[in-house]
Scaffold this active site. Structure first.
Site, PDB file in Angstrom:
ATOM      1  N   GLN A   1       0.774  -1.243   0.000  1.00  0.00           N
ATOM      2  CA  GLN A   1       0.000   0.000   0.000  1.00  0.00           C
ATOM      3  C   GLN A   1       0.811   1.303   0.000  1.00  0.00           C
ATOM      4  O   GLN A   1       0.469   2.249  -0.721  1.00  0.00           O
ATOM      5  CB  GLN A   1      -0.977   0.006   1.199  1.00  0.00           C
ATOM      6  CG  GLN A   1      -1.887   1.201   1.196  1.00  0.00           C
ATOM      7  CD  GLN A   1      -2.957   1.231   2.267  1.00  0.00           C
ATOM      8  OE1 GLN A   1      -3.549   2.254   2.487  1.00  0.00           O
ATOM      9  NE2 GLN A   1      -3.233   0.119   2.933  1.00  0.00           N
TER      10      GLN A   1
ATOM     11  N   PHE B   1      10.578  -1.881  -0.894  1.00  0.00           N
ATOM     12  CA  PHE B   1      10.964  -3.238  -0.488  1.00  0.00           C
ATOM     13  C   PHE B   1      11.483  -3.208   0.941  1.00  0.00           C
ATOM     14  O   PHE B   1      11.761  -2.151   1.501  1.00  0.00           O
ATOM     15  CB  PHE B   1      12.072  -3.767  -1.400  1.00  0.00           C
ATOM     16  CG  PHE B   1      11.609  -3.996  -2.814  1.00  0.00           C
ATOM     17  CD1 PHE B   1      10.490  -4.781  -3.083  1.00  0.00           C
ATOM     18  CD2 PHE B   1      12.297  -3.431  -3.876  1.00  0.00           C
ATOM     19  CE1 PHE B   1      10.065  -4.987  -4.391  1.00  0.00           C
ATOM     20  CE2 PHE B   1      11.872  -3.639  -5.183  1.00  0.00           C
ATOM     21  CZ  PHE B   1      10.752  -4.411  -5.431  1.00  0.00           C
TER      22      PHE B   1
ATOM     23  N   GLU C   1       1.505  -1.518   8.198  1.00  0.00           N
ATOM     24  CA  GLU C   1       0.681  -0.426   8.722  1.00  0.00           C
ATOM     25  C   GLU C   1       0.613  -0.342  10.257  1.00  0.00           C
ATOM     26  O   GLU C   1       0.980   0.664  10.860  1.00  0.00           O
ATOM     27  CB  GLU C   1      -0.740  -0.597   8.158  1.00  0.00           C
ATOM     28  CG  GLU C   1      -1.802   0.294   8.763  1.00  0.00           C
ATOM     29  CD  GLU C   1      -1.630   1.755   8.377  1.00  0.00           C
ATOM     30  OE1 GLU C   1      -1.527   2.021   7.173  1.00  0.00           O
ATOM     31  OE2 GLU C   1      -1.601   2.604   9.269  1.00  0.00           O
TER      32      GLU C   1
ATOM     33  N   ASP D   1       0.618   3.487   6.041  1.00  0.00           N
ATOM     34  CA  ASP D   1       0.793   3.163   4.621  1.00  0.00           C
ATOM     35  C   ASP D   1       0.503   4.351   3.693  1.00  0.00           C
ATOM     36  O   ASP D   1       1.405   4.991   3.184  1.00  0.00           O
ATOM     37  CB  ASP D   1      -0.126   1.994   4.240  1.00  0.00           C
ATOM     38  CG  ASP D   1       0.422   0.657   4.733  1.00  0.00           C
ATOM     39  OD1 ASP D   1       1.611   0.588   5.059  1.00  0.00           O
ATOM     40  OD2 ASP D   1      -0.346  -0.312   4.775  1.00  0.00           O
TER      41      ASP D   1
ATOM     42  N   GLY E   1      -7.802  19.876  20.015  1.00  0.00           N
ATOM     43  CA  GLY E   1      -7.346  21.260  20.102  1.00  0.00           C
ATOM     44  C   GLY E   1      -7.920  21.909  21.343  1.00  0.00           C
ATOM     45  O   GLY E   1      -8.129  21.261  22.370  1.00  0.00           O
ATOM     46  N   GLY E   2      -8.214  23.187  21.236  1.00  0.00           N
ATOM     47  CA  GLY E   2      -8.732  23.902  22.388  1.00  0.00           C
ATOM     48  C   GLY E   2     -10.250  23.825  22.513  1.00  0.00           C
ATOM     49  O   GLY E   2     -10.833  24.411  23.416  1.00  0.00           O
TER      50      GLY E   2
HETATM   51  N1  COA Z   1      11.750  -9.869  -9.607  1.00  0.00           N
HETATM   52  C1  COA Z   1      12.523 -10.591  -8.764  1.00  0.00           C
HETATM   53  N2  COA Z   1      12.552 -10.394  -7.419  1.00  0.00           N
HETATM   54  C2  COA Z   1      11.764  -9.447  -6.953  1.00  0.00           C
HETATM   55  C3  COA Z   1      10.923  -8.657  -7.762  1.00  0.00           C
HETATM   56  C4  COA Z   1      10.931  -8.915  -9.151  1.00  0.00           C
HETATM   57  N3  COA Z   1      10.185  -8.225 -10.000  1.00  0.00           N
HETATM   58  N4  COA Z   1      10.257  -7.785  -6.981  1.00  0.00           N
HETATM   59  C5  COA Z   1      10.641  -8.021  -5.725  1.00  0.00           C
HETATM   60  N5  COA Z   1      11.552  -9.019  -5.699  1.00  0.00           N
HETATM   61  C6  COA Z   1      12.221  -9.582  -4.531  1.00  0.00           C
HETATM   62  C7  COA Z   1      13.133  -8.588  -3.840  1.00  0.00           C
HETATM   63  O1  COA Z   1      14.346  -8.476  -4.487  1.00  0.00           O
HETATM   64  C8  COA Z   1      13.220  -9.212  -2.464  1.00  0.00           C
HETATM   65  O2  COA Z   1      14.112 -10.296  -2.505  1.00  0.00           O
HETATM   66  P1  COA Z   1      15.233 -10.595  -1.360  1.00  0.00           P
HETATM   67  O3  COA Z   1      14.545 -10.481  -0.041  1.00  0.00           O
HETATM   68  O4  COA Z   1      15.691 -11.984  -1.682  1.00  0.00           O
HETATM   69  O5  COA Z   1      16.308  -9.601  -1.501  1.00  0.00           O
HETATM   70  C9  COA Z   1      11.800  -9.766  -2.305  1.00  0.00           C
HETATM   71  O6  COA Z   1      11.252  -9.921  -3.581  1.00  0.00           O
HETATM   72  C10 COA Z   1      10.846  -8.753  -1.636  1.00  0.00           C
HETATM   73  O7  COA Z   1      11.219  -8.606  -0.369  1.00  0.00           O
HETATM   74  P2  COA Z   1      10.416  -7.672   0.630  1.00  0.00           P
HETATM   75  O8  COA Z   1      10.157  -6.330   0.090  1.00  0.00           O
HETATM   76  O9  COA Z   1      11.205  -7.696   1.885  1.00  0.00           O
HETATM   77  O10 COA Z   1       8.994  -8.399   0.747  1.00  0.00           O
HETATM   78  P3  COA Z   1       8.271  -9.064   1.992  1.00  0.00           P
HETATM   79  O11 COA Z   1       6.998  -9.596   1.454  1.00  0.00           O
HETATM   80  O12 COA Z   1       9.135 -10.023   2.706  1.00  0.00           O
HETATM   81  O13 COA Z   1       8.002  -7.843   2.976  1.00  0.00           O
HETATM   82  C11 COA Z   1       7.151  -5.669   3.507  1.00  0.00           C
HETATM   83  C12 COA Z   1       6.945  -6.935   2.718  1.00  0.00           C
HETATM   84  C13 COA Z   1       6.070  -4.684   3.110  1.00  0.00           C
HETATM   85  C14 COA Z   1       7.065  -5.967   5.013  1.00  0.00           C
HETATM   86  C15 COA Z   1       8.550  -5.085   3.177  1.00  0.00           C
HETATM   87  O14 COA Z   1       8.619  -4.915   1.788  1.00  0.00           O
HETATM   88  C16 COA Z   1       8.848  -3.760   3.864  1.00  0.00           C
HETATM   89  O15 COA Z   1       9.151  -3.708   5.052  1.00  0.00           O
HETATM   90  N6  COA Z   1       8.819  -2.681   3.084  1.00  0.00           N
HETATM   91  C17 COA Z   1       9.177  -1.350   3.555  1.00  0.00           C
HETATM   92  C18 COA Z   1       8.099  -0.757   4.401  1.00  0.00           C
HETATM   93  C19 COA Z   1       6.783  -0.753   3.694  1.00  0.00           C
HETATM   94  O16 COA Z   1       6.611  -0.157   2.661  1.00  0.00           O
HETATM   95  N7  COA Z   1       5.811  -1.390   4.358  1.00  0.00           N
HETATM   96  C20 COA Z   1       4.409  -1.173   4.062  1.00  0.00           C
HETATM   97  C21 COA Z   1       3.884  -1.800   2.930  1.00  0.00           C
HETATM   98  S1  COA Z   1       2.217  -1.279   2.767  1.00  0.00           S
END
Ligand code: COA
Length: 416
Positions: free
Chosen positions: A17, A97, A140, A169, A248-249
Site C-alpha cells: 500500500q 521493499f 501499517e 501506509d 485542540g482547544g
Molecule cells: N523480480 C525478482 N525479485 C523481486 C521482484 C521482481 N520483479 N520484486 C521483488 N523481488 C524480490 C526482492 O528483491 C526481495 O528479494 P530478497 O529479499 O531476496 O532480496 C523480495 O522480492 C521482496 O522482499 P520484501 O520487500 O522484503 O517483501 P516481503 O513480502 O518479505 O516484505 C514488507 C513486505 C512490506 C514488510 C517489506 O517490503 C517492507 O518492510 N517494506 C518497507 C516498508 C513498507 O513499505 N511497508 C508497508 C507496505 S504497505
C-alpha cells in the site's frame, strides 16, 4: 487538457500500500507510471482478500489505477538489463521493499546514479536510515505503534488502539509524493537527481504532532485540561488516551442520536466552540446556561463537561444524526454525522465531486474507488482501471527498443 505531470516517467517498483498509494497519485496527475512486477504473481495484493475468483482483488485495483504493468524478473540478467534501460530513460524510481532488497538485487543508489545521474530514487522504509530499528520490515499497524498513534488512540481504561485510517501506509505514500515533487522541482534548478527517503514511523509521528505538544505541556504543568481525565481523574507522566476528546482547544465528543441502540453509527461529533456557546444553549433548550457563571467560559465549563455532553445527548435522543446536524448547522456549531462506509459510498456529493468514483476493470467490471482528494481548477483528474499483470510488458519493451525476437526471449526468461 494536459495533465500537470505529463512527460514524467516513473518506475513503480512498489508493492502493498505505502508505495502504490504514492505512485497512483502521481499517475492520476499525468505521470507515466510503469509498475514493475514479478512474473506469475505480481504485487501480493492482487491475490489478497479476493471477492471475485480469478479477478484482481480490490486491494490492488484501488491502489494501482492509471498505471501500466510490466512483468520482469529483476534477479535474472535479462530482467536486470530491461530495468537498466528503463532507469536510463526514467525520471523517478519508487520502491518500498524490505531493508536492503534493492541493494541485493544489484540496484544500489550508487549504481542507479551511474546509470542515470538525473534519477530521483524515492524509498519507503519502516524506520529511517540509521535508526536502531532500521533492519525491521514494517506494515501499517506496526508503524502506528512505532509512530505514537497507537499509544494515544483509544480509551484511557483500554489498550492502545489502531486507527482505521492508513496512517502508516497511504499517509507515508503521500509524504513520499511530496518528496518526489520537491526533488523534481530541485532538479529543474540543479539538473541533478537525488534520493528521497520517507519512513513510516516518521510519517505517523508527523501526524501525531499535537500529541508531542501534549507531552511537553504535561511535563511542564502535570495535566491536560482538554482531556476527559481533567479535572476529576489523574494523569501519569505520559500522554494518556483521550477517547473521543477534541485534540485542540475546543472540547468535543461523539454523542448518541436516535436509533443508536440498533445502528452502530447513529452518532454525531459535537464540538463546543467558544463563540458558539450561546447558540448551543439556545439549540439544546438551556438558555439559562448563557448567563450562569458556572458555564459562561470554557474554563468554567470544563468541570461540567460530562454533564453538558449528557444534556446534549438527552436533547439528541429523538433526533436522527442527520436531523441533529441540520438543526445545529443553523447555529454555526461545528459538527458532523458519523458516516458509515455504506453511506459514504452512496453519498451524492462525493459522487458529484469525484471523491467516490466508479471505475471499469477489464475482468471484474465496475468497482468503486476513492478518487483524487485534491481538486484542481485547471486540470481534470480521470481515474482509469488498474492494469492486468503484465498487460503492458510488450508495449514498454517495444518503447525501449526491443525487437519482436527480444521480447520473445524475455517472455521465455520470465516463464522459467
Ligand atoms: N523480480 C525478482 N525479485 C523481486 C521482484 C521482481 N520483479 N520484486 C521483488 N523481488 C524480490 C526482492 O528483491 C526481495 O528479494 P530478497 O529479499 O531476496 O532480496 C523480495 O522480492 C521482496 O522482499 P520484501 O520487500 O522484503 O517483501 P516481503 O513480502 O518479505 O516484505 C514488507 C513486505 C512490506 C514488510 C517489506 O517490503 C517492507 O518492510 N517494506 C518497507 C516498508 C513498507 O513499505 N511497508 C508497508 C507496505 S504497505
Amino acid at each position: 487538457m494536459t495533465k500537470a505531470l505529463e512527460g514524467i516517467k516513473i518506475i513503480d517498483f512498489t508493492h502493498v500500500q505505502a508505495g502504490p498509494a504514492c505512485t497512483q497519485l502521481l499517475a492520476w496527475y499525468g505521470a507515466d507510471v510503469i509498475k514493475v512486477e514479478r512474473p506469475g504473481s505480481g504485487d501480493v495484493t492482487r491475490n489478497q482478500l479476493r471477492d471475485i475468483p480469478d479477478a484482481d482483488a480490490l486491494y490492488f485495483t484501488m491502489l494501482n489505477s492509471n498505471k501500466r504493468s510490466l512483468t520482469l524478473d529483476t534477479k535474472k540478467p535479462e530482467g536486470k538489463e530491461v530495468l537498466e534501460k528503463l532507469i536510463k530513460v526514467s525520471d523517478v524510481m519508487v520502491e518500498n521493499f524490505g531493508p536492503g532488497a534493492l541493494d541485493r538485487m544489484g540496484f544500489s543508489w550508487k549504481r542507479i546514479l551511474e546509470l542515470n545521474p538525473k534519477m530521483i530514487l524515492a524509498s519507503v522504509k519502516g524506520f529511517s536510515d540509521g535508526h536502531h530499528y532500521d533492519d525491521l520490515k514494517v506494515y501499517e499497524n506496526v508503524a502506528q505503534c512505532a509512530g505514537g498513534a497507537a499509544s494515544t488512540t483509544g480509551f484511557w481504561d483500554g489498550p492502545p488502539v489502531i486507527s482505521a485510517a492508513a496512517l502508516g501506509d497511504s499517509n507515508t505514500g503521500m509524504h513520499l509524493a511530496i518528496g518526489i515533487l520537491t526533488a523534481l522541482r530541485q532538479r529543474d534548478k540543479t539538473g541533478a537527481g537525488q534520493k528521497v527517503a520517507v519512513s513510516m514511523q516518521d510519517s505517523v509521528l508527523n501526524l501525531c504532532r499535537v500529541k508531542l505538544r501534549d507531552q511537553q505541556r504535561l511535563d511542564r504543568v502535570g495535566y491536560l485540561e482538554e482531556y476527559p481525565q481533567y479535572p476529576h481523574g489523574s494523569f501519569s507522566d505520559v500522554v494518556p488516551r483521550g477517547g473521543n476528546a477534541g485534540g485542540g482547544g475546543q472540547p468535543g465528543w461523539i454523542l448518541k442520536c436516535k436509533g443508536w441502540q440498533t445502528d452502530p453509527n447513529a452518532y454525531i461529533y459535537f464540538t463546543i466552540q467558544g463563540h458558539a456557546w450561546e447558540p448551543i444553549c439556545d439549540a439544546i433548550g438551556k438558555p439559562e446556561w448563557k448567563t450562569d457563571p458556572a458555564y459562561t467560559t470554557a474554563r468554567a465549563r470544563q468541570p461540567h463537561i460530562v454533564e453538558i455532553f449528557g444534556t446534549i445527548e438527552a436533547w439528541l435522543a429523538d433526533k436522527t444524526k442527520f436531523e441533529a446536524v441540520d438543526i445545529l448547522r443553523k447555529h454555526d456549531i461545528p459538527c458532523a454525522p458519523v458516516l458509515s462506509m455504506k453511506e459514504l459510498a452512496d453519498d451524492p456529493s462525493l459522487r458529484e465531486s469525484g471523491t467516490i468514483t466508479e471505475v471499469e476493470h477489464k475482468v471484474r467490471g465496475k468497482y468503486l474507488t476513492v478518487g483524487s482528494p485534491i481538486k484542481f481548477s485547471d486540470m481534470k483528474v480521470e481515474i482509469t482501471g488498474s492494469p492486468l499483470l503484465g498487460e503492458h510488458t510488450e508495449e514498454v519493451l517495444a518503447e525501449l527498443g526491443y525487437s519482436r525476437d527480444g521480447i520473445q526471449q524475455l517472455h521465455a526468461a520470465n516463464a522459467v
